[in-house]
Design a protein around this motif. Structure first.
Motif, mmCIF file in Angstrom:
data_model
loop_
_atom_site.group_PDB
_atom_site.id
_atom_site.type_symbol
_atom_site.label_atom_id
_atom_site.label_comp_id
_atom_site.label_asym_id
_atom_site.label_seq_id
_atom_site.Cartn_x
_atom_site.Cartn_y
_atom_site.Cartn_z
ATOM 1 N N ALA A 77 0.838 -1.207 0.000
ATOM 2 C CA ALA A 77 0.000 0.000 0.000
ATOM 3 C C ALA A 77 0.870 1.254 0.000
ATOM 4 N N LYS A 78 1.963 1.179 0.756
ATOM 5 C CA LYS A 78 2.871 2.326 0.858
ATOM 6 C C LYS A 78 3.510 2.620 -0.502
ATOM 7 N N ARG A 79 3.906 1.546 -1.211
ATOM 8 C CA ARG A 79 4.610 1.732 -2.493
ATOM 9 C C ARG A 79 3.660 2.078 -3.638
ATOM 10 N N THR A 80 2.423 1.615 -3.602
ATOM 11 C CA THR A 80 1.503 1.860 -4.723
ATOM 12 C C THR A 80 0.627 3.100 -4.529
ATOM 13 N N LEU A 81 0.125 3.295 -3.297
ATOM 14 C CA LEU A 81 -0.816 4.397 -3.038
ATOM 15 C C LEU A 81 -0.187 5.553 -2.275
ATOM 16 N N GLY A 82 1.030 5.305 -1.735
ATOM 17 C CA GLY A 82 1.653 6.335 -0.897
ATOM 18 C C GLY A 82 0.970 6.436 0.456
ATOM 19 N N LEU A 83 0.205 5.407 0.843
ATOM 20 C CA LEU A 83 -0.520 5.402 2.113
ATOM 21 C C LEU A 83 -0.008 4.261 2.984
ATOM 22 N N ARG A 84 0.405 4.587 4.209
ATOM 23 C CA ARG A 84 0.860 3.554 5.140
ATOM 24 C C ARG A 84 -0.212 3.381 6.212
ATOM 25 N N PRO A 85 -0.876 2.199 6.246
ATOM 26 C CA PRO A 85 -1.932 1.992 7.259
ATOM 27 C C PRO A 85 -1.423 2.264 8.682
ATOM 28 N N PHE A 86 -2.238 3.024 9.443
ATOM 29 C CA PHE A 86 -1.896 3.326 10.842
ATOM 30 C C PHE A 86 -2.080 2.074 11.698
ATOM 31 N N ALA A 142 -12.633 -1.035 -6.096
ATOM 32 C CA ALA A 142 -11.914 -2.109 -6.796
ATOM 33 C C ALA A 142 -10.762 -1.534 -7.620
ATOM 34 N N GLU A 143 -11.043 -0.432 -8.346
ATOM 35 C CA GLU A 143 -9.985 0.165 -9.183
ATOM 36 C C GLU A 143 -8.883 0.773 -8.326
ATOM 37 N N TRP A 144 -9.270 1.354 -7.213
ATOM 38 C CA TRP A 144 -8.298 2.013 -6.324
ATOM 39 C C TRP A 144 -7.417 0.964 -5.640
ATOM 40 N N MET A 145 -8.043 -0.041 -5.047
ATOM 41 C CA MET A 145 -7.288 -1.039 -4.280
ATOM 42 C C MET A 145 -6.658 -2.131 -5.149
ATOM 43 N N ASP A 146 -7.072 -2.208 -6.419
ATOM 44 C CA ASP A 146 -6.444 -3.169 -7.328
ATOM 45 C C ASP A 146 -4.947 -2.883 -7.479
ATOM 46 N N GLN A 147 -4.574 -1.619 -7.315
ATOM 47 C CA GLN A 147 -3.141 -1.275 -7.383
ATOM 48 C C GLN A 147 -2.354 -2.059 -6.326
ATOM 49 N N VAL A 148 -2.948 -2.160 -5.139
ATOM 50 C CA VAL A 148 -2.293 -2.900 -4.041
ATOM 51 C C VAL A 148 -2.293 -4.401 -4.348
ATOM 52 N N TYR A 149 -3.483 -4.935 -4.717
ATOM 53 C CA TYR A 149 -3.592 -6.382 -4.947
ATOM 54 C C TYR A 149 -2.718 -6.833 -6.117
ATOM 55 N N SER A 150 -2.700 -6.056 -7.201
ATOM 56 C CA SER A 150 -1.880 -6.420 -8.365
ATOM 57 C C SER A 150 -0.407 -6.458 -7.994
ATOM 58 N N LEU A 152 0.765 -7.163 -5.215
ATOM 59 C CA LEU A 152 0.987 -8.353 -4.383
ATOM 60 C C LEU A 152 0.812 -9.660 -5.164
ATOM 61 N N GLY A 153 0.439 -9.542 -6.460
ATOM 62 C CA GLY A 153 0.259 -10.751 -7.272
ATOM 63 C C GLY A 153 -1.118 -11.354 -7.168
ATOM 64 N N MET A 154 -2.102 -10.553 -6.733
ATOM 65 C CA MET A 154 -3.483 -11.019 -6.609
ATOM 66 C C MET A 154 -4.339 -10.412 -7.733
ATOM 67 N N SER A 155 -5.387 -11.137 -8.158
ATOM 68 C CA SER A 155 -6.292 -10.614 -9.189
ATOM 69 C C SER A 155 -7.537 -10.022 -8.535
ATOM 70 N N THR A 156 -8.118 -8.988 -9.186
ATOM 71 C CA THR A 156 -9.298 -8.306 -8.653
ATOM 72 C C THR A 156 -10.418 -8.342 -9.679
ATOM 73 N N GLY A 157 -11.633 -8.622 -9.237
ATOM 74 C CA GLY A 157 -12.795 -8.612 -10.126
ATOM 75 C C GLY A 157 -13.864 -7.667 -9.607
ATOM 76 N N ILE A 158 -14.685 -7.138 -10.531
ATOM 77 C CA ILE A 158 -15.811 -6.261 -10.150
ATOM 78 C C ILE A 158 -17.071 -6.860 -10.755
ATOM 79 N N VAL A 159 -18.116 -6.985 -9.944
ATOM 80 C CA VAL A 159 -19.403 -7.480 -10.437
ATOM 81 C C VAL A 159 -20.409 -6.334 -10.393
ATOM 82 N N VAL A 160 -20.932 -5.972 -11.567
ATOM 83 C CA VAL A 160 -21.937 -4.903 -11.659
ATOM 84 C C VAL A 160 -23.125 -5.425 -12.462
ATOM 85 N N PRO A 161 -24.285 -4.769 -12.383
ATOM 86 C CA PRO A 161 -25.467 -5.271 -13.107
ATOM 87 C C PRO A 161 -25.264 -5.293 -14.622
ATOM 88 N N ASN A 162 -25.953 -6.195 -15.276
ATOM 89 C CA ASN A 162 -26.026 -6.296 -16.742
ATOM 90 C C ASN A 162 -24.690 -6.556 -17.434
#
Length: 949
Positions: A77-86, A142-150, A152-162
Motif C-alpha cells: 500500500a505504501k509503495r503503490t498508493l503512498g498510504l501507510r496503514p496506521f 476495486a480500481e483504487w485497491m487493485d493497485q495494491v492487490y496487483s 501483491l500478485g493477486m487478481s481483482t474482479g468487479i461485479v456490476v449489473p447487466n
C-alpha cells in the motif's frame, strides 16, 4: 459518589478496551517486521505471496501467517498508493479477519484497512468478496485497491449489473471480488436456476467483508431479493379502485403511522361496497366479507396505503414514467426495486403512469439468510454499536469500536427544539447564513427530497434573509457585552449583503434527483464556504475533506484543460490551493453538520454527525427539531409540548437541555427495538423457507454434478409405483376391494407403461408386493429399451434436463403457495394458535407434497419420452422451413426495392445454404414454434421441453 461499574471501568477498562488491548502485542509484531519488508524489492513483495500460499497449503493457518501478510500488504500500500496503514487500521484489520465488525469513525480509512484481511484470506485460494452499497463504490474501491492487490500478485474482479456472463464468471474467479449486496444475492439466485455447472458464477461463500454493514444487514434486512416473472395483467382493476380512494372521508379509514398500516372502518367498508355495486365490480347481494371478494379487498387496502402512507418525493419519485422507490436510509433511488403484493401497482395507478403487471416469484432470498451462507463474515461501518445485540443474535458478529488515529475535536451540541417547523427552518437558515459568511463549510441533513428542496428555496428567499438580519440587530441591542453586540451586528450586515444577491446563499442539493452527481457534490462539501443539503449521508463513500477533495479536483481540472495538459503541474497547483483553503476552513471552525430532523435510527444521525471532525479536524454538529417533526409527533412525549407551553416561550425561541437529548434517544431506542422485533420475526418465517431452499438448491447442484442419474430416477420411479399401489390397494384389504382398473390406468398415465395388471391381479395367490415388483421390473425394462434407442449419453442428458426443469417448476409453484400461506397464517393467532408454529407445520406438509409431485412429474415425463418418427421429423422440418420463409418474406416487405443496376445486383450476397437438421444439435433447429413438437424427439411440445422458460 462513583458506582462500582464506573470504578471498575476506570481500573480495568471497558470490555471494548480489553479487546483492543488483547491485539496490541500482535500489532507490535507486525511493526517489528516492517524493516524486513522495506528491504525487499518490488519483485520480492510479490514473491512473498506465493511463499505464503505454499505455506498455507502445507498446513500453516491464516492466523499464523497474519503478522507477515499484514506487513507485506502494508508495504505494498505504501509503495503503490503512498498510504501507510496506521496502527488503528491494523487493529481493525485483525478484528475483521476474526469475523467481527470493526466500527471506525468516518475518514479513518476503512477502505484501505480492508485490504489487510482481504489479502490474508485470499491466500486460501477460495476467493474473498468485498460488499459495497452501490455500483459506484464497487468500481471505485476495486480500481483504487487493485493497485495494491496487483502489486501483491493477486487478481481483482468487479461485479456490476447487466455485465456479460463470461465477464461475471471471470470476476468471481478472481482472488478478490468487489460487488454490491444486491448483485451478490441475485447472482446466488440466478446460479440456482442454471442447468449446467459451467454456467455457475459464484464458486464459494468463504469470506466476505461488508462495507456499511449496518445499512446492508440491518436497514435492508426486511427486503427480500426476488427474481420474478410476469403474471396476469389486472391494470384496469387498479385504476378503477384507485379512482374510488379520493372519495373516502376520514371516518372511512384509520391510519397507524407507527406500524405503517391503513385499514377501512365499518363505515368505510359499507361505502366501498356501495361504490363497487354501482360500478358493477361486485354482484348484487355480495359483500366485502365474502371469500369471493378477497381480491377486491386486497386491492382496496393497497390503494388506501398508496394514497395515505406513501408520499411522493419522500418514499418514491416519478422518473421517466416509472415509480422509483427511495431508500429511506440512504436517500438513493432503488433502481429495479419494486414493492410486492400489488402495492407498487397501486402507487403507479395513483400517479397515473403505466401500470406494470404483478410478478410471480421464481426465486427469493433475504440478505439475512444470504450472508449467513459465508463460512466467515465481517463488516465495517462508522455506526454499529447501537445495533450490537442484533448483529450478535442474527449473524453471530461481535462489534469492536476501533480507536481513532487522532483524538476527536468535534463539538456536538445539544438538540434545539422549536414549537413549529416554520420557526425551526428560520433558525436553520440563520445558522447556515452565519456559517457561510465566515467561510465555514456546512453540511445540512434532511430526511426527504421534499424537505431538502423546501430548505433550498428558503436559502434563495432574500426577504427571509433580510428578516433574519433585522432579528439579529434587534437581539444585538439587548446584549450586555459589547463584543457580542459587534459580532451580531457584523453577522447582520453580512446577511444583508447576501439578501442583496438574487440567488441568496449559494448551495448544492444532493438527493435522489441528483444521484449521478453524488460523488462530485460530496467531494466539494468541504470547500471554503460550501453549503451542501443532503437527504442522507449513509454509505455515501466519498470523504468530505476540508478545502476540497484533491483527487476529484485534479480529475476535473485535467478534463477541463483537454489535450496537452500537464497532470503533474495541475496536481501541484491544486494541492497548494486546497492546503490554503483547508487552513482557512479550519480557522472558520471546520465542517459544520446541521441536521434538520432526528431520524428513527440513531445510527443514521451518528453517520451524519460523523462526517465532521475526520482525522482530528475541528468541527461542530447541531440537531434542530420541532414538535411537528414525524419522530416527535409519532413517538415523542406529549409532556414536552406541555413543558414548552408552561415555559411561555416566545416565537423563535428553542429549548436546549441534555434531558431532551435523553428523551429523544429513548424514543429512538424504542423504535429501533420494535424494528428489531419485526426483522427477527420475519427471519424466523424465512428460516423455515431457507431450510427448504437449501435442500432444493443442494439437490439441483448434485444433479448438475452427476454424470449418471439413472439410480436417482429409478428410486423416484419405484416410490411413485409404491404410492400408486398403496392408493389403489389399501393395506390389509381383500382382492375384491382392490381398484385394479384404477391402478392399470394410473400406471399408464404416471409411469408410461402398458402392462397386464388386471390379468396379474386375477392370478391365484398374488399379493400387492408381487404387483409392485412386476410393475417395477416392467418399468425398468421399458426404460432400458429407451436408453438403447436414444443412446446412453443422450438419454442421461434428457434425464438431467427433465429433473432440473421439473424441480424448478415445482419450486416456483411451492413459493407461490408459501406466499399465500404466509399472508393468512397470522389470523391463526385469533384462535390462540402460534402463527409461526402453524407456518412451520403446514410448510413442511406442503414441502412433502411438492417432493411427491416432483417424483410423479419426473417419472411421468421420462415414461412418455419416445423417439420421434420419420414422419414427425419431416413435419417439424417442413414447419420450420415454412416459418423461416414467412419471416424472410416479412423482412423483405419492409426492405427498400432492390437496385436495378446490374453491377449492384452482382454484388448481392448469395443465399446461404440450408443447414442439415440434427435433432442432437440445437443450432440446427432454427426457430421452432412454441406449440410445435420439440425437435429433440421427446414427443412433448417445444414450450414444455427445450423451450421451457
Amino acid at each position: 459518589m462513583l458506582g462500582l461499574g464506573t470504578i471498575s471501568r476506570k481500573i480495568i477498562g471497558t470490555p471494548n478496551d480489553r479487546k483492543i488491548k488483547s491485539v496490541k502485542s500482535l500489532v507490535a509484531k507486525i511493526n517489528s517486521l516492517e524493516p524486513d519488508f522495506v528491504a525487499l524489492s518490488d519483485e520480492g513483495i510479490t514473491a512473498k505471496t506465493e511463499e505464503f500460499k505454499e505455506r498455507y497449503k502445507n498446513g500453516e493457518t491464516l492466523d499464523s501467517l497474519l503478522p507477515e501478510a499484514f506487513a507485506n500488504a502494508r508495504e505494498a500500500a505504501k509503495r503503490t498508493l503512498g498510504l501507510r496503514p496506521f496502527d488503528v487500521q491494523l487493529i481493525g484489520g485483525i478484528f475483521l479477519h476474526r469475523g467481527n465488525i470493526s466500527e471506525m469513525k468516518t475518514g479513518e480509512g476503512k477502505t484501505l484497512m480492508a485490504t489487510l484481511p482481504v489479502y490474508l484470506n485470499a491466500l486460501a485460494g477460495r476467493g474473498v468478496h468485498v460488499v459495497t452499497v452501490n455500483d459506484y463504490l464497487a468500481r471505485r474501491d476495486a480500481e483504487w485497491m487493485d493497485q495494491v492487490y496487483s502489486f501483491l500478485g493477486m487478481s481483482t474482479g468487479i461485479v456490476v449489473p447487466n455485465m456479460p456472463e463470461d465477464e461475471k464468471i471471470a470476476a468471481y474467479r478472481a482472488d478478490v471480488t468487489y460487488a454490491t449486496n444486491n448483485e451478490l444475492g441475485f447472482d446466488y439466485l440466478r446460479d440456482n436456476m442454471k442447468s449446467e455447472l459451467s454456467q455457475i458464477a459464484q464458486r464459494d461463500h468463504f469470506f466476505a467483508i461488508v462495507d456499511e454493514v449496518d445499512s446492508i444487514l440491518i436497514d435492508e434486512a426486511r427486503t427480500p431479493l426476488i427474481i420474478s416473472g410476469p403474471s396476469e395483467d389486472r391494470s384496469d382493476l387498479y385504476v378503477k379502485v384507485d379512482q374510488l380512494i379520493p372519495s373516502l372521508k376520514e371516518e372511512h379509514y384509520t391510519i397507524d403511522e407507527k406500524a405503517r398500516s391503513a385499514v377501512l372502518t365499518e363505515e368505510g367498508n359499507e361505502f366501498v361496497e356501495q361504490q363497487f355495486l354501482a360500478q358493477g365490480l361486485m354482484e348484487e347481494g355480495a359483500s366485502l366479507y365474502d371469500p369471493e371478494s378477497t381480491t377486491l379487498v386486497h386491492h382496496v387496502n393497497n390503494a388506501l396505503r398508496a394514497h395515505v402512507l406513501f408520499k411522493r418525493e419522500k418514499d418514491y419519485i416519478v422518473k421517466d414514467g416509472d415509480v422509483m422507490l427511495i431508500d429511506e436510509f440512504t436517500g438513493r433511488m432503488m433502481q429495479g426495486r419494486r414493492l410486492s403484493d400489488g402495492l407498487h401497482q397501486a402507487i403507479e395507478a395513483k400517479e397515473g403512469v403505466n401500470i406494470q403487471p404483478e410478478n410471480v416469484t421464481l426465486a427469493s432470498v433475504t440478505f439475512q439468510n444470504y450472508f449467513r451462507l459465508y463460512d466467515k463474515l465481517a463488516g465495517m461501518t462508522g455506526t454499529a454499536l447501537t445495533e450490537a445485540e442484533e448483529f450478535a443474535e442474527i449473524y453471530g458478529l461481535g462489534v469492536v469500536e476501533i480507536p481513532t488515529n487522532k483524538p476527536i475535536a468535534r463539538i456536538d451540541e445539544h438538540d434545539a427544539i422549536y414549537r413549529t417547523a416554520k420557526e425551526k427552518f428560520t433558525a436553520i437558515v440563520e445558522e447556515i447564513a452565519k456559517a457561510y459568511v465566515k467561510g465555514q463549510p456546512t453540511l445540512v441533513g434532511t430526511t426527504s427530497i421534499e424537505k431538502s428542496e423546501y430548505l433550498s428555496n428558503l436559502l434563495k428567499d432574500t426577504a427571509l434573509l433580510k428578516q433574519i438580519a433585522a432579528n439579529l440587530r434587534t437581539r444585538a441591542e439587548g446584549m450586555k457585552k459589547e463584543e457580542n453586540k459587534i459580532k451580531f451586528n457584523a453577522d447582520a450586515d453580512a446577511i444583508d449583503a447576501l439578501a442583496a444577491r438574487p440567488e441568496g446563499i449559494p448551495h448544492n442539493v444532493l438527493n435522489a434527483r441528483f444521484h449521478e452527481q453524488e460523488a462530485a457534490i460530496v467531494a466539494d462539501a468541504g470547500k471554503l464556504g460550501a453549503v451542501t443539503i443532503a437527504t442522507n449521508m449513509a454509505g455515501r463513500g466519498t470523504d468530505i475533506q476540508l478545502g476540497g477533495n484533491v483527487d476529484m479536483r485534479v480529475l476535473q481540472a485535467i478534463e477541463a484543460a483537454g489535450e496537452g495538459a500537464d497532470p503533474v503541474a495541475i496536481r501541484e497547483q491544486i494541492l497548494a490551493e486546497v492546503a490554503a483553503d483547508k487552513k482557512k476552513a479550519l480557522e472558520a471552525g471546520g465542517l459544520f453538520v446541521l441536521a434538520t430532523e432526528r431520524h428513527e435510527s440513531r445510527r443514521i444521525d451518528n453517520q451524519l454527525r460523523g462526517r465532521s471532525g475526520r482525522q482530528g479536524d475541528p468541527g461542530k454538529s447541531s440537531f434542530f427539531l420541532s414538535l411537528e417533526d414525524d419522530l416527535m409527533r409519532i413517538f415523542g412525549s406529549e409532556r414536552l409540548d406541555k413543558v414548552l407551553s408552561t415555559l411561555g416561550m416566545s416565537e423563535g425561541e428553542a429549548i436546549i437541555h441534555p434531558w431532551v437529548n435523553k428523551s429523544l434517544e429513548k424514543a429512538q431506542a424504542k423504535v429501533e427495538g420494535r424494528n428489531f422485533d419485526i426483522r427477527k420475526q420475519l427471519l424466523k418465517f424465512d428460516d423455515v423457507m431457507n431450510d427448504q431452499r437449501k435442500a432444493i438448491f443442494g439437490q439441483r447442484f448434485e444433479i448438475m454434478e452427476a454424470d449418471d442419474l439413472s439410480e436417482t430416477v429409478k428410486d423416484m420411479r419405484d416410490q411413485v409405483i409404491d404410492d400408486l399401489v398403496d392408493e389403489c390397494i389399501p393395506a390389509k384389504s381383500y382382492p375384491d376391494q382392490w381398484d385394479v382398473e384404477g391402478l392399470y390406468g394410473k400406471v399408464i398415465e404416471h409411469v408410461g407403461i402398458d402392462v397386464p395388471i388386471i390379468e396379474w391381479a386375477n392370478e391365484e395367490g398374488i399379493d400387492d408386493s408381487d404387483l409392485r415388483e412386476r410393475i417395477s421390473d416392467a418399468a425398468d425394462e421399458a426404460m432400458a429399451k429407451k436408453v438403447e434407442q436414444f443412446g446412453a449419453e443422450q438419454f442421461r442428458g434428457i434425464e438431467k434436463q427433465i429433473l432440473l426443469q421439473t424441480i424448478d417448476k415445482n419450486w416456483r409453484e411451492h413459493l407461490i403457495t408459501l406466499e399465500h400461506l404466509r399472508s393468512v397464517v397470522g389470523f391463526r393467532g385469533y384462535a390462540q394458535r402460534d402463527p409461526l408454529n402453524e407456518y412451520k407445520t403446514e410448510s413442511f406438509t406442503l414441502f412433502e407434497a411438492m417432493l411427491e409431485s416432483l417424483r410423479a412429474d419426473v417419472t411421468g415425463q421420462l415414461g412418455h419420452v419416445r423417439m420421434m418418427t420419420e414422419e414427425e421429423r419431416n413435419e417439424i422440418i417442413a414447419q420450420m422451413q415454412a416459418e423461416a420463409q414467412a419471416a424472410q418474406a416479412a423482412q423483405a416487405a419492409t426492405m427498400p426495392p432492390p437496385a436495378t443496376d446490374p453491377d449492384a445486383q452482382s454484388q448481392q450476397e448469395p443465399t446461404p445454404a440450408a443447414v442439415d437438421f440434427d435433432e442432437n444439435d440445437i443450432s440446427t433447429w432454427g426457430n421452432p414454434g412454441r406449440n410445435s413438437l420439440c425437435p429433440c424427439g421427446s414427443g412433448k411440445k417445444f414450450k414444455h421441453c427445450h423451450g421451457a422458460l
